[in-house]
Design a protein around this motif. Structure first.
Motif, PDB file in Angstrom:
ATOM      1  N   ASP A 190       0.857  -1.182   0.000  1.00 33.24           N
ATOM      2  CA  ASP A 190       0.000   0.000   0.000  1.00 33.24           C
ATOM      3  C   ASP A 190       0.894   1.234   0.000  1.00 33.24           C
ATOM      4  O   ASP A 190       1.766   1.354   0.860  1.00 33.24           O
ATOM      5  CB  ASP A 190      -0.875   0.055   1.260  1.00 33.24           C
ATOM      6  N   GLY A 191       0.663   2.132  -0.954  1.00 34.22           N
ATOM      7  CA  GLY A 191       1.417   3.382  -0.981  1.00 34.22           C
ATOM      8  C   GLY A 191       2.246   3.531  -2.235  1.00 34.22           C
ATOM      9  O   GLY A 191       1.822   3.157  -3.322  1.00 34.22           O
ATOM     10  N   GLU A 192       3.438   4.095  -2.071  1.00 31.92           N
ATOM     11  CA  GLU A 192       4.335   4.365  -3.176  1.00 31.92           C
ATOM     12  C   GLU A 192       5.613   3.546  -3.031  1.00 31.92           C
ATOM     13  O   GLU A 192       6.150   3.413  -1.936  1.00 31.92           O
ATOM     14  CB  GLU A 192       4.694   5.850  -3.222  1.00 31.92           C
ATOM     15  N   ILE A 193       6.085   3.012  -4.151  1.00 38.53           N
ATOM     16  CA  ILE A 193       7.350   2.267  -4.154  1.00 38.53           C
ATOM     17  C   ILE A 193       8.392   3.194  -4.767  1.00 38.53           C
ATOM     18  O   ILE A 193       8.383   3.447  -5.973  1.00 38.53           O
ATOM     19  CB  ILE A 193       7.237   0.961  -4.974  1.00 38.53           C
ATOM     20  N   ASP A 194       9.265   3.707  -3.918  1.00 40.10           N
ATOM     21  CA  ASP A 194      10.310   4.609  -4.383  1.00 40.10           C
ATOM     22  C   ASP A 194      11.604   4.332  -3.619  1.00 40.10           C
ATOM     23  O   ASP A 194      11.691   3.372  -2.858  1.00 40.10           O
ATOM     24  CB  ASP A 194       9.876   6.071  -4.261  1.00 40.10           C
ATOM     25  N   HIS A 195      12.575   5.191  -3.826  1.00 35.92           N
ATOM     26  CA  HIS A 195      13.902   5.000  -3.231  1.00 35.92           C
ATOM     27  C   HIS A 195      13.838   4.883  -1.701  1.00 35.92           C
ATOM     28  O   HIS A 195      14.596   4.120  -1.102  1.00 35.92           O
ATOM     29  CB  HIS A 195      14.823   6.158  -3.633  1.00 35.92           C
ATOM     30  N   SER A 196      12.912   5.589  -1.093  1.00 37.89           N
ATOM     31  CA  SER A 196      12.858   5.609   0.373  1.00 37.89           C
ATOM     32  C   SER A 196      12.379   4.289   0.977  1.00 37.89           C
ATOM     33  O   SER A 196      12.643   4.027   2.148  1.00 37.89           O
ATOM     34  CB  SER A 196      11.966   6.749   0.855  1.00 37.89           C
ATOM     35  N   CYS A 197      11.692   3.444   0.209  1.00 35.88           N
ATOM     36  CA  CYS A 197      11.177   2.199   0.787  1.00 35.88           C
ATOM     37  C   CYS A 197      11.564   0.934   0.022  1.00 35.88           C
ATOM     38  O   CYS A 197      11.337  -0.166   0.515  1.00 35.88           O
ATOM     39  CB  CYS A 197       9.655   2.263   0.923  1.00 35.88           C
ATOM     40  N   ALA A 198      12.148   1.075  -1.166  1.00 34.39           N
ATOM     41  CA  ALA A 198      12.492  -0.107  -1.969  1.00 34.39           C
ATOM     42  C   ALA A 198      13.441  -1.044  -1.220  1.00 34.39           C
ATOM     43  O   ALA A 198      13.292  -2.268  -1.282  1.00 34.39           O
ATOM     44  CB  ALA A 198      13.091   0.307  -3.313  1.00 34.39           C
ATOM     45  N   GLY A 199      14.397  -0.499  -0.499  1.00 34.81           N
ATOM     46  CA  GLY A 199      15.330  -1.320   0.271  1.00 34.81           C
ATOM     47  C   GLY A 199      14.637  -2.107   1.369  1.00 34.81           C
ATOM     48  O   GLY A 199      14.935  -3.281   1.593  1.00 34.81           O
ATOM     49  N   GLU A 200      13.702  -1.463   2.053  1.00 34.34           N
ATOM     50  CA  GLU A 200      12.949  -2.127   3.118  1.00 34.34           C
ATOM     51  C   GLU A 200      12.111  -3.286   2.544  1.00 34.34           C
ATOM     52  O   GLU A 200      12.064  -4.371   3.122  1.00 34.34           O
ATOM     53  CB  GLU A 200      12.031  -1.124   3.812  1.00 34.34           C
ATOM     54  N   ILE A 201      11.478  -3.038   1.411  1.00 32.25           N
ATOM     55  CA  ILE A 201      10.685  -4.100   0.765  1.00 32.25           C
ATOM     56  C   ILE A 201      11.594  -5.250   0.373  1.00 32.25           C
ATOM     57  O   ILE A 201      11.304  -6.414   0.632  1.00 32.25           O
ATOM     58  CB  ILE A 201       9.936  -3.554  -0.468  1.00 32.25           C
ATOM     59  N   ARG A 202      12.718  -4.927  -0.258  1.00 33.02           N
ATOM     60  CA  ARG A 202      13.684  -5.950  -0.691  1.00 33.02           C
ATOM     61  C   ARG A 202      14.135  -6.811   0.481  1.00 33.02           C
ATOM     62  O   ARG A 202      14.103  -8.043   0.415  1.00 33.02           O
ATOM     63  CB  ARG A 202      14.892  -5.275  -1.353  1.00 33.02           C
TER      64      ARG A 202
END
Length: 101
Positions: free
Chosen positions: A17-29
């Motif tokens: 939910d939300g936006e996938i960008d530089h600020s969260c891509a690492g956390e998702i990975r």
């Protein structure tokens, strides 16, 4: 960004939910890599029904997870992308390697 995961047999369903960008891509990975390592996951389904935006960081994160799952002999799929995210997936070439519905 909110990340929810559900293991169904050997498939991991990831709801974002939300936006996938530089600020969260690492956390998702990191979260998905941990799930792949801890469980006998073969297939990966990304539920993009609530993803409003994705940039190149998201593309890189998707390709990396796709490669890990492919190495295990599994498949990756993206479901319910919104039109604006679907366009990014198409332009980037992701839809040529990952099934999108």
């Amino acid at each position: 960004m909110k990340i929810r995961t559900e293991k169904i047999g050997t498939t991991l369903v990831v709801k974002l939910d939300g936006e996938i960008d530089h600020s969260c891509a690492g956390e998702i990975r990191e979260r998905i890599d941990r799930e792949l390592s801890l469980h006998s996951i073969q297939n990966l389904v990304w539920d993009f029904g609530n993803v409003e935006f994705m940039d190149s960081s998201g593309i890189g994160m998707l390709v990396g997870r796709y490669q890990r799952v492919k190495e295990r002999g599994g498949k990756t799929m993206i479901i319910r992308p919104k039109p604006q995210v679907n366009k990014v997936l198409e332009i980037s070439g992701i839809k040529k390697i990952i099934s999108c519905e």
